[in-house]
Design a protein around this motif. Structure first.
Motif, PDB file in Angstrom:
ATOM      1  N   ILE A  84     -16.593 -27.689  45.175  1.00 59.39           N
ATOM      2  CA  ILE A  84     -15.816 -26.833  44.265  1.00 59.39           C
ATOM      3  C   ILE A  84     -14.423 -27.425  44.050  1.00 59.39           C
ATOM      4  N   ASP A  85     -13.769 -27.803  45.139  1.00 56.95           N
ATOM      5  CA  ASP A  85     -12.417 -28.370  45.032  1.00 56.95           C
ATOM      6  C   ASP A  85     -12.424 -29.611  44.155  1.00 56.95           C
ATOM      7  N   PHE A  86     -13.408 -30.475  44.338  1.00 53.57           N
ATOM      8  CA  PHE A  86     -13.499 -31.680  43.521  1.00 53.57           C
ATOM      9  C   PHE A  86     -13.647 -31.311  42.046  1.00 53.57           C
ATOM     10  N   LEU A  87     -14.538 -30.376  41.736  1.00 49.69           N
ATOM     11  CA  LEU A  87     -14.758 -29.993  40.336  1.00 49.69           C
ATOM     12  C   LEU A  87     -13.515 -29.368  39.727  1.00 49.69           C
ATOM     13  N   GLN A  88     -12.850 -28.507  40.476  1.00 51.88           N
ATOM     14  CA  GLN A  88     -11.685 -27.814  39.934  1.00 51.88           C
ATOM     15  C   GLN A  88     -10.442 -28.698  39.907  1.00 51.88           C
ATOM     16  N   ASN A  89     -10.341 -29.669  40.772  1.00 51.80           N
ATOM     17  CA  ASN A  89      -9.178 -30.556  40.753  1.00 51.80           C
ATOM     18  C   ASN A  89      -9.260 -31.569  39.626  1.00 51.80           C
ATOM     19  N   SER A  90     -10.467 -31.915  39.227  1.00 56.22           N
ATOM     20  CA  SER A  90     -10.611 -32.917  38.184  1.00 56.22           C
ATOM     21  C   SER A  90     -10.530 -32.293  36.790  1.00 56.22           C
ATOM     22  N   GLN A  91     -10.845 -31.003  36.683  1.00 54.81           N
ATOM     23  CA  GLN A  91     -10.822 -30.335  35.377  1.00 54.81           C
ATOM     24  C   GLN A  91     -10.454 -28.870  35.569  1.00 54.81           C
ATOM     25  N   ASN A  92      -9.853 -28.286  34.558  1.00 58.37           N
ATOM     26  CA  ASN A  92      -9.562 -26.855  34.578  1.00 58.37           C
ATOM     27  C   ASN A  92     -10.840 -26.129  34.183  1.00 58.37           C
TER      28      ASN A  92
END
Length: 175
Positions: A84-92
């Motif tokens: 989740i952190d990876f997905l949310q850190n790379s894109q809003n």
């Protein structure tokens, strides 16, 4: 406005043709299904750079059956949070966590229930994370047609996949 949805899953998503979302959603939605049969949260973490290549507003994480079979409950929360952190850190973006059905395989039902409870806790602690409660809908299902074929206790039949697709469609459209 075009809204992009990416499904990150395992065989449940892959074999259902992305739960039919390309057909179920209006044309302003673009659905990309990256699901790979046999993948767990660990496999997706090892292949996460593939996920950055696709601009996405809504991520659907449909994972957990393989985690239950391979790892049990061990490390599930840590791996899921990392993804989740990876997905949310790379894109809003928003992440929809699927509370997966417990299956008809008795040996992993309790592990899936525990892991789904972990997903509920993650949702309550993280912003822009929602859940799709397939587990409860399957558990309360009263229909005449079973949701699993006799020959496969893990992968739903067309009735089960249709139920899942409708749950995703309603969540995405806010209905």
């Amino acid at each position: 406005m075009n809204r992009k949805i990416t499904i990150v899953g395992d065989s449940l998503a892959q074999w259902s043709n992305g739960f039919g979302l390309k057909q179920k959603l209006p044309s302003e939605f673009t659905v990309t299904d990256l699901s790979v049969a046999g993948y767990s949260t660990e496999d997706w973490l090892q292949n996460k750079n593939r996920l950055n290549e696709i601009p996405t507003q809504i991520w659907i994480l449909e994972l957990g059956t393989n985690d239950a079979m391979v790892y049990g409950t061990s490390g599930f929360e840590t791996r899921t949070r990392s993804l989740i952190d990876f997905l949310q850190n790379s894109q809003n973006s928003i992440v929809y966590l699927t509370l997966i059905p417990r299956t008809n395989m008795s040996s992993i039902r309790e592990t899936i229930r525990t892991n789904n409870e972990t997903l509920r806790q993650i949702k309550s602690q993280k912003q822009n994370v929602e859940t799709i409660d397939v587990e409860s809908v399957f558990e309360s299902y009263q229909g005449n047609v079973p949701l699993y074929p006799v020959s496969d206790p893990i992968h739903p039949n067309q009735v089960g996949y249709e139920i899942m697709g409708e749950l995703y469609r309603k969540k995405i459209l806010g209905i």
